[in-house]
Write an enzyme that holds these catalytic residues in place. Structure first.
Site, short mmCIF file in Angstrom:
data_model
loop_
_atom_site.label_atom_id
_atom_site.label_comp_id
_atom_site.label_asym_id
_atom_site.label_seq_id
_atom_site.Cartn_x
_atom_site.Cartn_y
_atom_site.Cartn_z
CD GLU A 1 -36.49 27.31 52.42
OE1 GLU A 1 -35.48 28.03 52.38
OE2 GLU A 1 -37.57 27.71 52.90
CB ILE B 1 -30.88 41.16 50.40
CG1 ILE B 1 -31.60 41.48 51.72
CG2 ILE B 1 -29.72 42.13 50.16
CD1 ILE B 1 -32.29 42.83 51.80
CD GLU C 1 -38.51 32.83 55.49
OE1 GLU C 1 -37.30 32.50 55.51
OE2 GLU C 1 -39.09 33.20 54.47
CG ASP D 1 -29.28 34.31 47.07
OD1 ASP D 1 -30.19 33.55 47.43
OD2 ASP D 1 -29.01 35.37 47.65
O1 OS5 Z 1 -38.24 32.45 52.09
C1 OS5 Z 1 -37.56 33.48 51.43
C2 OS5 Z 1 -36.27 33.76 52.14
N1 OS5 Z 1 -35.40 32.69 51.69
C3 OS5 Z 1 -33.99 32.82 52.04
C4 OS5 Z 1 -33.17 33.64 51.09
C5 OS5 Z 1 -33.08 35.03 51.08
N2 OS5 Z 1 -33.71 35.99 51.80
C6 OS5 Z 1 -33.39 37.29 51.55
N3 OS5 Z 1 -32.51 37.67 50.60
C7 OS5 Z 1 -31.84 36.74 49.88
N4 OS5 Z 1 -30.96 37.12 48.95
C8 OS5 Z 1 -32.13 35.37 50.12
N5 OS5 Z 1 -31.67 34.23 49.56
C9 OS5 Z 1 -32.30 33.17 50.15
C10 OS5 Z 1 -35.76 32.44 50.31
C11 OS5 Z 1 -37.10 33.04 50.05
C12 OS5 Z 1 -36.94 34.20 49.11
S1 OS5 Z 1 -38.43 34.81 48.44
C13 OS5 Z 1 -38.50 33.82 47.01
C14 OS5 Z 1 -39.82 33.92 46.29
C15 OS5 Z 1 -39.80 33.04 45.09
C16 OS5 Z 1 -41.15 32.80 44.48
N6 OS5 Z 1 -42.07 33.69 44.29
N7 OS5 Z 1 -43.11 33.13 43.70
N8 OS5 Z 1 -42.82 31.87 43.53
C17 OS5 Z 1 -41.61 31.61 43.98
C18 OS5 Z 1 -43.73 30.94 42.86
C19 OS5 Z 1 -44.73 30.29 43.79
C20 OS5 Z 1 -45.97 29.98 43.31
C21 OS5 Z 1 -46.91 29.36 44.14
C22 OS5 Z 1 -46.58 29.05 45.47
C23 OS5 Z 1 -45.34 29.36 45.93
C24 OS5 Z 1 -44.41 29.98 45.08
#
Ligand code: OS5
Length: 227
Positions: free
Chosen positions: A11, A151, A172, A195
């Site tokens: 982002e 979610i 956030e 999404d």
């Molecule tokens: O920051 C989190 C919230 N964002 C908005 C979002 C959201 N929030 C809640 N529900 C939804 N349906 C949403 N859609 C968009 C996005 C983000 C979601 S948490 C994503 C985690 C993905 C991830 N996990 N591990 N990695 C990626 C790999 C990684 C490896 C090293 C360093 C960083 C990431």
């Protein structure tokens, strides 16, 4: 000084790529980037995921780096079914959908001496509206619900829609807005849909994180240029 926050590297990278003379600072275990966009000096950082990380980043930007305006850029899950992947929405108000002290008679989302809904800055929102109008960009506005949960479930989505009249969900925004309310710093929160917060959310998030994050970042940089 303007501060730009995203949650994930994806982002903030499209913003860092357009700054010149970038200097990096380490505070705690996170990096903060100072640079110039056009003639505007900005600090940018990705907080990492969730409310606590976002609150730390907002506080450091304000207290350590003297930021006087905060712009949040990132992606979100659509709650309002009229929002589609890539659409932009800015928050008029944000609420923490995972706060529940109803056992003491408080409404869901409400914290004593803090409140429930955090308003964003009307002047920043007006700047966003004027850019969208000038460029013919479709820009939605509404309530964004924040919680420490990704979610990906229709029932949970309906619950958030009904309880908070939310249009989009993320992890956030309300935390940053809470910090900004505490320090009297104007806040703007922009999200592009990645999404629909439904059973396909994980898959779609992975597929559209980068493209939607860029849509939001480009718009936020247009705001920076206009401030
Ligand atoms: O920051 C989190 C919230 N964002 C908005 C979002 C959201 N929030 C809640 N529900 C939804 N349906 C949403 N859609 C968009 C996005 C983000 C979601 S948490 C994503 C985690 C993905 C991830 N996990 N591990 N990695 C990626 C790999 C990684 C490896 C090293 C360093 C960083 C990431």
């Amino acid at each position: 000084m303007i501060g730009i926050i995203g949650a994930m590297r994806e982002e903030i990278d499209p913003i860092l790529g357009k700054l010149s003379g970038v200097k990096t600072y380490l505070v705690g275990d996170n990096k903060y980037y100072e640079g110039v966009y056009g003639e505007k000096a900005v600090f940018a950082a990705y907080s990492r995921i969730g409310k606590v990380n976002a609150a730390i980043t907002a506080t450091i930007l304000i207290e350590r780096f003297g930021v006087k305006t905060i712009l949040f850029s990132g992606v979100a899950g659509a709650i309002n079914n009229s929002l589609h992947i890539g659409d932009l929405i800015y928050a008029t108000r944000l609420v923490q959908h995972d706060v529940d002290i109803t056992a003491f008679g408080h409404p869901l989302g409400f914290i004593p001496e803090t409140g429930d809904f955090f308003a964003t800055d009307p002047n920043l929102n007006k700047v966003a509206e004027s850019i969208a109008f000038e460029r013919g960009i479709k820009l939605g506005k509404g309530i964004i619900a924040t919680g420490d949960q990704f979610i990906a479930d229709g029932a949970k989505k309906t619950q958030i829609a009904e309880r908070y009249k939310a249009d989009a969900v993320e992890m956030e925004g309300a935390a940053v807005a809470c910090v900004c309310a505490s320090f009297g710093v104007p806040i703007f929160v922009l999200r592009s849909i990645s999404d629909a917060a439904d059973m396909d959310a994980g898959f779609n998030f992975d597929a559209f994180l980068e493209s939607s994050a860029r849509i939001s970042a480009d718009f936020v940089l247009d705001i920076v240029a206009k401030l």
